[in-house]
Design an enzyme around this catalytic site. Structure first.
Site: not given
Ligand code: NOJ
Ligand code: CA
Length: 550
Positions: A253, A98, A198, A322-323
């Site tokens: 992302e 990541d 990210d 994971h989000d």
């Molecule tokens: C996206 C990530 O997937 C998330 O888990 C994180 O809290 C934020 N970016 C900040 O890095």
């Protein structure tokens, strides 16, 4: 030209804290991942994406990095990482990490120095403001609630898109950019195969930092300021100085990036190999997600997105990460959760145009947990929103309900390996509670049962790898079919004169489709029933054919 290697890959995402604990401290770690490499290999995984495992105070579970070059002791050592890379390589699997470079941790030495001395070089790596009136520099709202600005004792305020322990890096500064590129190349030299990148659409700021009007008079959400003009120069530079030199796989992302911007990000010669397709992940506002109407709305979004992205570039396809909450909870009503629905969704997304990502536990149908209080939760976002609700006379109970259903902790409960103590995740006390349903839902039980979701996922990956189908999925066009059938999501993939047809009945009742020529490559609900010129698809039956609809 052959398709880029990552177009034929199946990727598996690991949230290291929650995957496997090897030393009994209750927290998953790198040696735990190494222990499970054979499991991943058997599942048919080609690439493992590991969420952040770098040194971090863990305010946002590692998305707040204090040393980009070191594995956090919680997860092991750099030697453990080398061993993991070696062992994965031995099994023919690649590892991507990541890359979190929109921000770092406030405990990173750069920020520590910047705080101490406003004139040091590192102070230029961040955004500081010293407003004359001593008030918050503008009305922007952070992604995790509250202002994007936090004040230091010396009267300077620093900028953070996420929590106040995640100060944003100043990408306008060429010295900072060089430091980042050096770090990226250091990992690529070590043998990582690429990165999941990210929050990258936030790196370019509106440098006027002017307040913005809002209808409700509350703060202006920072997520409206993504992909800000000028970002392309920064992304192109990173690609040229890092990614291009190693032919690596990058997946960004970049929610909200669509239309022609998608082309710039994930088209031929785009900044990244692919970006995640976020266009159809959100089911908020659907009161009956398993209804024909809701599925039809979902289907339109999926097909529309595929129409465009398949022609314009390449996407990362996912049901979970994971989000997000678990996909069975997100896309199905409670009474529909089970093998049929989970496997139907899996077939539907696995053969779309793009690279499929499986999130840990998805392959065994892990579900959301039951959350009884904010104390049981861990997520910095949930806690931040809860606090904001308390402070601003909101309704904290509502926040709790919202995060119970949609919160990130749902995907972060420990991986369920067996029906023993702590689901086999740890010998110690798990950092986040284990979902109570681990006795029914776990890897061991599904390995023992021939007909399990896990066994089915193995079939899915096998088909994705089997030629000539692998080439059809990696290089073929996509064309929706049977569009008029309610709650049926069906499409054809075509390449080099071969057509593969995928048809999924998301209706709670059976439904007929015309007969498809050629052999049935996959079915989640056993033998297909044929009646003359029609096939009868059971509720949530999903089929894949080497052939086309007659
Ligand atoms: C996206 C990530 O997937 C998330 O888990 C994180 O809290 C934020 N970016 C900040 O890095
Ligand atoms: Ca551990």
């Amino acid at each position: 030209m052959a398709a880029e290697w990552w177009k034929k890959a199946v990727v598996y995402q690991i949230y290291p804290r929650s995957f496997k604990d090897s030393n009994g401290d209750g927290i998953g770690d790198l040696n735990g991942i190494t222990e499970k490499l054979d499991y991943l290999k058997k599942l048919g995984v080609d690439v493992i994406w590991i969420s952040p495992m770098y040194c971090s105070p863990m305010d946002d579970n590692g998305y707040d990095i204090s040393d980009y070059y070191q594995v956090d002791p919680m997860f092991g050592t750099n030697d453990d990482m080398d061993r993991l890379l070696f062992e994965a390589g031995k099994r023919g699997m690649k590892v991507i990490l990541d890359l979190v470079v929109n921000h770092c941790s406030d405990e990173h030495e750069w920020f520590v120095k910047a705080k101490q001395d406003p004139d040091c070089e590192e102070a230029g790596y961040f955004y500081f403001k010293r407003p004359e009136d001593g008030k918050e520099p503008n009305n922007w709202r952070s992604n995790f609630g509250g202002s994007v600005w936090t004040e230091l004792p010396d009267g300077r305020w620093y900028f953070h898109t996420f929590s106040k322990k995640q100060p944003d890096l100043n990408w306008e500064n060429p010295k900072l950019r060089e430091k980042i590129y050096e770090m990226i190349n250091w990992w690529l030299e070590k043998g990582v195969a690429g990165f999941r990148v990210d929050a990258i659409t936030f790196i370019k700021k509106d440098l006027t930092f002017a307040s913005r009007e809002t209808e409700d008079g509350l703060r202006y959400p920072i997520e409206n300021l993504t992909d800000y003009p000028g970002i392309g120069d920064l992304l192109a530079e990173m690609k040229a100085k890092c990614f291009d030199r190693y032919g690596c796989m990058t997946v960004a992302e970049a929610p909200g990036v669509s239309g022609d911007t998608f082309r710039r990000y994930a088209g031929e010669n785009g900044y990244f190999s692919m970006i995640f397709d976020f266009t159809w992940e959100n089911m908020e506002g659907e009161t009956d997600k398993s209804s024909v109407e809701a599925v039809e709305r979902w289907k339109q979004r999926i097909l529309e997105s595929q129409r465009f992205t398949s022609e314009a570039g390449w996407s990362g396809l996912f049901l979970e990460n994971h989000d997000q909450s678990r996909c069975v909870n997100k896309y199905l009503e409670k009474d529909q959760i089970g093998f049929a629905g989970a496997s139907a969704m899996a077939v539907m997304y696995f053969y779309l145009c793009g690279t499929p990502f499986i999130y840990q536990g998805q392959e065994i149908g892990m579900t959301n947990a039951e959350w009884n209080s904010i104390e049981e939760m861990d997520d910095v976002r949930a806690k931040g929103m809860y606090r904001e609700a308390l402070e601003q006379n909101g309704d904290p109970q509502k926040v709790l309900e919202y995060f119970g259903e949609l919160g990130r902790d749902n995907a972060r409960t420990p991986m369920q390996w067996c029906d023993g103590k702590n689901a086999g995740f740890t010998e110690g006390v798990p950092w986040l509670k284990v979902n109570e349903n681990y006795r029914e839902i776990n890897v061991k039980a599904q390995e023992e049962r021939g007909e399990s979701l896990l066994a089915f996922y193995k079939k899915l990956t096998a088909l994705r790898h089997q030629e000539p189908y692998a080439s059809v999925f990696a290089e073929g066009t996509i064309r929706p079919v049977l569009k008029e059938l309610p709650a049926v999501i069906a499409y054809e993939r075509e390449w080099d004169g071969r057509i593969v047809t995928v048809a999924v009945n998301f209706k709670k009742t059976e439904q007929e489709i015309p007969v498809v020529g050629g052999k049935c490559l996959l079915s989640n609900e056993g033998e297909l029933q044929q009646m003359g010129e029609r096939y009868l698809l059971k509720a949530y039956q999903a089929v894949v054919f080497d052939g086309m609809i007659k």
